[in-house]
Enzyme design. Structure first.
Site, PDB file in Angstrom:
ATOM      1  N   HIS A 241     -33.179 -20.471 -24.394  1.00 27.12           N
ATOM      2  CA  HIS A 241     -33.600 -19.060 -24.285  1.00 27.12           C
ATOM      3  C   HIS A 241     -33.397 -18.462 -22.899  1.00 27.12           C
ATOM      4  O   HIS A 241     -33.580 -17.268 -22.719  1.00 27.12           O
ATOM      5  CB  HIS A 241     -35.074 -18.910 -24.698  1.00 27.12           C
ATOM      6  CG  HIS A 241     -36.032 -19.436 -23.678  1.00 27.12           C
ATOM      7  ND1 HIS A 241     -36.238 -20.775 -23.502  1.00 27.12           N
ATOM      8  CD2 HIS A 241     -36.823 -18.804 -22.764  1.00 27.12           C
ATOM      9  CE1 HIS A 241     -37.126 -20.946 -22.528  1.00 27.12           C
ATOM     10  NE2 HIS A 241     -37.490 -19.772 -22.069  1.00 27.12           N
TER      11      HIS A 241
ATOM     12  N   VAL B 190     -26.764 -16.322 -24.064  1.00 29.99           N
ATOM     13  CA  VAL B 190     -26.852 -16.124 -25.514  1.00 29.99           C
ATOM     14  C   VAL B 190     -28.294 -16.212 -25.995  1.00 29.99           C
ATOM     15  O   VAL B 190     -28.783 -15.335 -26.709  1.00 29.99           O
ATOM     16  CB  VAL B 190     -25.957 -17.152 -26.243  1.00 29.99           C
ATOM     17  CG1 VAL B 190     -26.204 -17.132 -27.735  1.00 29.99           C
ATOM     18  CG2 VAL B 190     -24.494 -16.879 -25.936  1.00 29.99           C
ATOM     19  N   GLY B 191     -28.996 -17.262 -25.587  1.00 29.82           N
ATOM     20  CA  GLY B 191     -30.383 -17.453 -26.028  1.00 29.82           C
ATOM     21  C   GLY B 191     -31.274 -16.297 -25.592  1.00 29.82           C
ATOM     22  O   GLY B 191     -32.120 -15.826 -26.366  1.00 29.82           O
TER      23      GLY B 191
ATOM     24  N   SER C 263     -18.124 -22.271 -31.232  1.00 25.66           N
ATOM     25  CA  SER C 263     -17.222 -21.544 -30.330  1.00 25.66           C
ATOM     26  C   SER C 263     -15.860 -21.425 -30.992  1.00 25.66           C
ATOM     27  O   SER C 263     -15.461 -22.302 -31.772  1.00 25.66           O
ATOM     28  CB  SER C 263     -17.099 -22.346 -29.035  1.00 25.66           C
ATOM     29  OG  SER C 263     -15.948 -21.946 -28.332  1.00 25.66           O
ATOM     30  N   SER C 264     -15.122 -20.381 -30.622  1.00 25.59           N
ATOM     31  CA  SER C 264     -13.800 -20.192 -31.230  1.00 25.59           C
ATOM     32  C   SER C 264     -12.792 -21.255 -30.785  1.00 25.59           C
ATOM     33  O   SER C 264     -11.711 -21.348 -31.354  1.00 25.59           O
ATOM     34  CB  SER C 264     -13.263 -18.791 -30.916  1.00 25.59           C
ATOM     35  OG  SER C 264     -13.170 -18.603 -29.529  1.00 25.59           O
ATOM     36  N   CYS C 265     -13.155 -22.075 -29.776  1.00 29.08           N
ATOM     37  CA  CYS C 265     -12.213 -23.122 -29.343  1.00 29.08           C
ATOM     38  C   CYS C 265     -12.154 -24.291 -30.320  1.00 29.08           C
ATOM     39  O   CYS C 265     -11.387 -25.226 -30.116  1.00 29.08           O
ATOM     40  CB  CYS C 265     -12.539 -23.599 -27.942  1.00 29.08           C
ATOM     41  SG  CYS C 265     -14.064 -24.510 -27.858  1.00 29.08           S
TER      42      CYS C 265
ATOM     43  N   TYR D  53     -15.298 -30.357 -25.598  1.00 27.66           N
ATOM     44  CA  TYR D  53     -16.282 -29.359 -26.042  1.00 27.66           C
ATOM     45  C   TYR D  53     -16.042 -28.998 -27.504  1.00 27.66           C
ATOM     46  O   TYR D  53     -16.975 -28.931 -28.315  1.00 27.66           O
ATOM     47  CB  TYR D  53     -16.137 -28.123 -25.154  1.00 27.66           C
ATOM     48  CG  TYR D  53     -17.084 -26.996 -25.457  1.00 27.66           C
ATOM     49  CD1 TYR D  53     -18.442 -27.118 -25.179  1.00 27.66           C
ATOM     50  CD2 TYR D  53     -16.621 -25.787 -25.981  1.00 27.66           C
ATOM     51  CE1 TYR D  53     -19.318 -26.061 -25.429  1.00 27.66           C
ATOM     52  CE2 TYR D  53     -17.483 -24.732 -26.229  1.00 27.66           C
ATOM     53  CZ  TYR D  53     -18.834 -24.871 -25.954  1.00 27.66           C
ATOM     54  OH  TYR D  53     -19.696 -23.829 -26.203  1.00 27.66           O
TER      55      TYR D  53
ATOM     56  N   LYS E 111     -18.501 -29.437 -30.813  1.00 32.46           N
ATOM     57  CA  LYS E 111     -18.883 -28.304 -31.673  1.00 32.46           C
ATOM     58  C   LYS E 111     -18.462 -28.545 -33.130  1.00 32.46           C
ATOM     59  O   LYS E 111     -19.188 -28.175 -34.060  1.00 32.46           O
ATOM     60  CB  LYS E 111     -18.270 -26.999 -31.146  1.00 32.46           C
ATOM     61  CG  LYS E 111     -18.886 -26.535 -29.820  1.00 32.46           C
ATOM     62  CD  LYS E 111     -20.339 -26.154 -30.004  1.00 32.46           C
ATOM     63  CE  LYS E 111     -20.989 -25.589 -28.764  1.00 32.46           C
ATOM     64  NZ  LYS E 111     -22.422 -25.319 -28.946  1.00 32.46           N
TER      65      LYS E 111
ATOM     66  N   PRO F 279     -18.945 -17.902 -32.516  1.00 34.07           N
ATOM     67  CA  PRO F 279     -18.699 -16.712 -31.699  1.00 34.07           C
ATOM     68  C   PRO F 279     -17.377 -16.805 -30.944  1.00 34.07           C
ATOM     69  O   PRO F 279     -16.933 -17.884 -30.592  1.00 34.07           O
ATOM     70  CB  PRO F 279     -19.855 -16.716 -30.688  1.00 34.07           C
ATOM     71  CG  PRO F 279     -20.777 -17.811 -31.082  1.00 34.07           C
ATOM     72  CD  PRO F 279     -19.991 -18.750 -31.942  1.00 34.07           C
TER      73      PRO F 279
ATOM     74  N   ASN G  37     -15.139 -15.389 -27.406  1.00 32.22           N
ATOM     75  CA  ASN G  37     -15.515 -15.415 -25.977  1.00 32.22           C
ATOM     76  C   ASN G  37     -16.574 -14.341 -25.722  1.00 32.22           C
ATOM     77  O   ASN G  37     -16.410 -13.194 -26.158  1.00 32.22           O
ATOM     78  CB  ASN G  37     -14.298 -15.140 -25.099  1.00 32.22           C
ATOM     79  CG  ASN G  37     -13.363 -16.342 -25.012  1.00 32.22           C
ATOM     80  OD1 ASN G  37     -13.124 -17.021 -25.998  1.00 32.22           O
ATOM     81  ND2 ASN G  37     -12.846 -16.603 -23.836  1.00 32.22           N
TER      82      ASN G  37
ATOM     83  N   HIS H 293     -16.716 -18.218 -16.980  1.00 34.00           N
ATOM     84  CA  HIS H 293     -15.652 -17.699 -17.833  1.00 34.00           C
ATOM     85  C   HIS H 293     -14.957 -16.545 -17.118  1.00 34.00           C
ATOM     86  O   HIS H 293     -15.463 -16.020 -16.130  1.00 34.00           O
ATOM     87  CB  HIS H 293     -16.227 -17.209 -19.165  1.00 34.00           C
ATOM     88  CG  HIS H 293     -16.737 -18.324 -20.015  1.00 34.00           C
ATOM     89  ND1 HIS H 293     -18.067 -18.666 -20.064  1.00 34.00           N
ATOM     90  CD2 HIS H 293     -16.096 -19.187 -20.845  1.00 34.00           C
ATOM     91  CE1 HIS H 293     -18.220 -19.695 -20.886  1.00 34.00           C
ATOM     92  NE2 HIS H 293     -17.052 -20.027 -21.379  1.00 34.00           N
TER      93      HIS H 293
HETATM   94  O1  GFB Z   1     -12.771 -17.513 -19.872  1.00 34.08           O
HETATM   95  P1  GFB Z   1     -11.952 -18.723 -19.706  1.00 34.08           P
HETATM   96  O2  GFB Z   1     -12.354 -19.676 -18.631  1.00 34.08           O
HETATM   97  O3  GFB Z   1     -11.962 -19.474 -21.073  1.00 34.08           O
HETATM   98  O4  GFB Z   1     -10.430 -18.295 -19.390  1.00 34.08           O
HETATM   99  P2  GFB Z   1     -11.020 -19.914 -22.272  1.00 34.08           P
HETATM  100  C1  GFB Z   1      -9.724 -17.382 -20.169  1.00 34.08           C
HETATM  101  C2  GFB Z   1      -8.371 -17.089 -19.550  1.00 34.08           C
HETATM  102  O5  GFB Z   1      -8.570 -16.347 -18.340  1.00 34.08           O
HETATM  103  C3  GFB Z   1      -7.542 -18.320 -19.156  1.00 34.08           C
HETATM  104  C4  GFB Z   1      -7.818 -16.917 -17.289  1.00 34.08           C
HETATM  105  O6  GFB Z   1      -6.192 -18.072 -19.433  1.00 34.08           O
HETATM  106  C5  GFB Z   1      -7.779 -18.405 -17.641  1.00 34.08           C
HETATM  107  O7  GFB Z   1      -6.732 -19.070 -16.954  1.00 34.08           O
HETATM  108  N1  GFB Z   1      -8.428 -16.600 -15.988  1.00 34.08           N
HETATM  109  C6  GFB Z   1      -7.890 -15.785 -15.051  1.00 34.08           C
HETATM  110  C7  GFB Z   1      -9.597 -17.063 -15.503  1.00 34.08           C
HETATM  111  N2  GFB Z   1      -8.652 -15.734 -13.950  1.00 34.08           N
HETATM  112  C8  GFB Z   1      -9.733 -16.514 -14.200  1.00 34.08           C
HETATM  113  C9  GFB Z   1     -10.894 -16.843 -13.437  1.00 34.08           C
HETATM  114  O8  GFB Z   1     -11.076 -16.432 -12.300  1.00 34.08           O
HETATM  115  N3  GFB Z   1     -11.820 -17.666 -14.045  1.00 34.08           N
HETATM  116  C10 GFB Z   1     -11.642 -18.151 -15.315  1.00 34.08           C
HETATM  117  N4  GFB Z   1     -12.587 -18.935 -15.834  1.00 34.08           N
HETATM  118  N5  GFB Z   1     -10.518 -17.867 -16.042  1.00 34.08           N
HETATM  119  C11 GFB Z   1     -13.068 -21.460 -22.632  1.00 34.08           C
HETATM  120  C12 GFB Z   1     -13.183 -22.845 -23.168  1.00 34.08           C
HETATM  121  O9  GFB Z   1     -11.717 -21.237 -22.699  1.00 34.08           O
HETATM  122  O10 GFB Z   1     -13.688 -20.485 -23.424  1.00 34.08           O
HETATM  123  C13 GFB Z   1     -14.492 -23.143 -23.739  1.00 34.08           C
HETATM  124  O11 GFB Z   1     -12.772 -23.752 -22.164  1.00 34.08           O
HETATM  125  C14 GFB Z   1     -15.094 -22.046 -24.557  1.00 34.08           C
HETATM  126  O12 GFB Z   1     -14.404 -24.316 -24.478  1.00 34.08           O
HETATM  127  C15 GFB Z   1     -14.959 -20.706 -23.888  1.00 34.08           C
HETATM  128  O13 GFB Z   1     -14.527 -21.999 -25.833  1.00 34.08           O
HETATM  129  C16 GFB Z   1     -15.424 -19.559 -24.750  1.00 34.08           C
HETATM  130  O14 GFB Z   1     -11.096 -18.886 -23.355  1.00 34.08           O
HETATM  131  O15 GFB Z   1      -9.642 -20.282 -21.879  1.00 34.08           O
END
Ligand code: GFB
Length: 309
Positions: A12, A16-17, A108-110, A137, A141, A164, A166, A180
């Site tokens: 919580h 999300v929580g 998660s959608s992954c 991960y 899931k 869900p 992203n 993220h």
């Molecule tokens: O949000 P994100 O880390 O998650 O990255 P995923 C999404 C895209 O944004 C990737 C790019 O192509 C990253 O390379 N990106 C660009 C960045 N700049 C940045 C930055 O500064 N930070 C981050 N984090 N990304 C995760 C999964 O994947 O999504 C999990 O690893 C989970 O398992 C989650 O499902 C919702 O969508 O790639």
């Protein structure tokens, strides 16, 4: 669900929580049982069993998980697998032992194969290889979905799984290593504006496409589905449209009001090329999101600024 039912929102204090709790409170629910991770370590089976035996919740939203962005998933592979398997295994089993009325597991959608056709339909689960950066991960899931289904078929438990897309919103994680993309870019553009930096670095090529849903919309969908959905398998929760990471960066740049340039760090992974959920099952039940992306980013940026003071 009656207003007096005892509801346990696991996780919580997370993005999300906390959104689910806020939504339930706004809907008039008031009988909550809540524990922080310091008070109750969900990875510990004995602690979880004691908690369920003494509290006997009627409804459970399982929103507690070890989560993070692409780099965190790839770096802490053991923790993403172990922590999530333990949390969901303990909570789902204790919910069965203690006759919980209904449990909702958030995935998660992954979980979908890296190169599955788009948009991603629920039946594409286990039809191909996963994206390597978040395979631990995703496997945890997928185990959660299968656990809910197995407890439903063997014991008759009303356990449902929702997937869900992203997410972003209030209470997000802004740590640049673990977060993220949307939260990371809000922080990067904001700091670049304040400290008058010449560039903001976007990881990877910026070509991947992602679908973003505000946590308040997700919370509303979860509460809706807790009432009206009771099936094996799973149901996608998404916005129904996606955006390129470069486009997202430009949108955030504009909202933050940063005038420097955008560059790319090609040593960082792109991950899955596209992850757009097919949301027809959810729409057919009568729910659709309310918060457009630009509006959601404005709200989130304002929450981020408030969190700094
Ligand atoms: O949000 P994100 O880390 O998650 O990255 P995923 C999404 C895209 O944004 C990737 C790019 O192509 C990253 O390379 N990106 C660009 C960045 N700049 C940045 C930055 O500064 N930070 C981050 N984090 N990304 C995760 C999964 O994947 O999504 C999990 O690893 C989970 O398992 C989650 O499902 C919702 O969508 O790639």
């Amino acid at each position: 669900m009656n207003k007096t039912d005892k509801i346990y929102v696991a996780g919580h204090r997370g993005m999300v929580g906390s959104a689910i709790l806020k939504r339930l409170q706004a809907d008039g629910f008031h009988n909550f049982v809540l524990r922080t991770s310091t008070e109750l370590d969900l990875r510990n089976q004995a602690e979880v069993n004691n908690f369920f035996e003494s509290e006997k919740p009627d409804y459970v939203f399982l929103a507690a998980a070890k989560v993070g962005g692409i780099l965190a998933n790839d770096t802490y592979r053991a923790e993403f697998l172990y922590d999530n398997l333990m949390i969901q295994g303990n909570v789902i089993h204790a919910a069965y032992l203690n006759k919980v009325e209904k449990l909702m597991f958030l995935g998660s959608s992954c979980i979908y194969p890296k190169l599955a056709p788009q948009p991603l339909r629920e039946e594409y689960l286990l039809s191909g290889k996963l994206e390597p950066t978040n395979e631990p991960y995703a496997i945890a899931k997928i185990a959660g979905i299968k656990m809910c289904d197995a407890y439903r078929s063997q014991y008759g438990c009303r356990f449902v799984s929702v997937m869900p897309t992203n997410l972003y919103g209030n209470n997000d994680n802004y740590d640049l290593h673990d977060s993220h993309v949307l939260a990371a870019l809000i922080r990067k553009f904001h700091e670049a504006k304040i400290f008058k930096r010449h560039e903001v670095v976007v990881w990877g090529t910026g070509n991947p496409r992602r679908e973003f849903l505000h946590a308040d919309d997700l919370a509303e969908a979860c509460c809706f589905l807790m009432k009206f959905y009771d099936e094996p398998g799973m149901i996608n929760i998404g916005a129904g449209e996606d955006v390129g990471i470069n486009e997202l960066a430009m949108l955030i740049q504009d909202i933050v009001g940063y005038e420097g340039k955008i560059t790319h760090d090609l040593s960082k992974p792109d991950g899955t090329p596209r992850k757009l959920l097919d949301v027809s099952k959810l729409r057919n039940l009568g729910w659709s999101p309310k918060i457009p992306l630009a509006e959601g980013i404005r709200r989130t940026y304002s929450d981020y600024i408030t969190s700094l003071s």
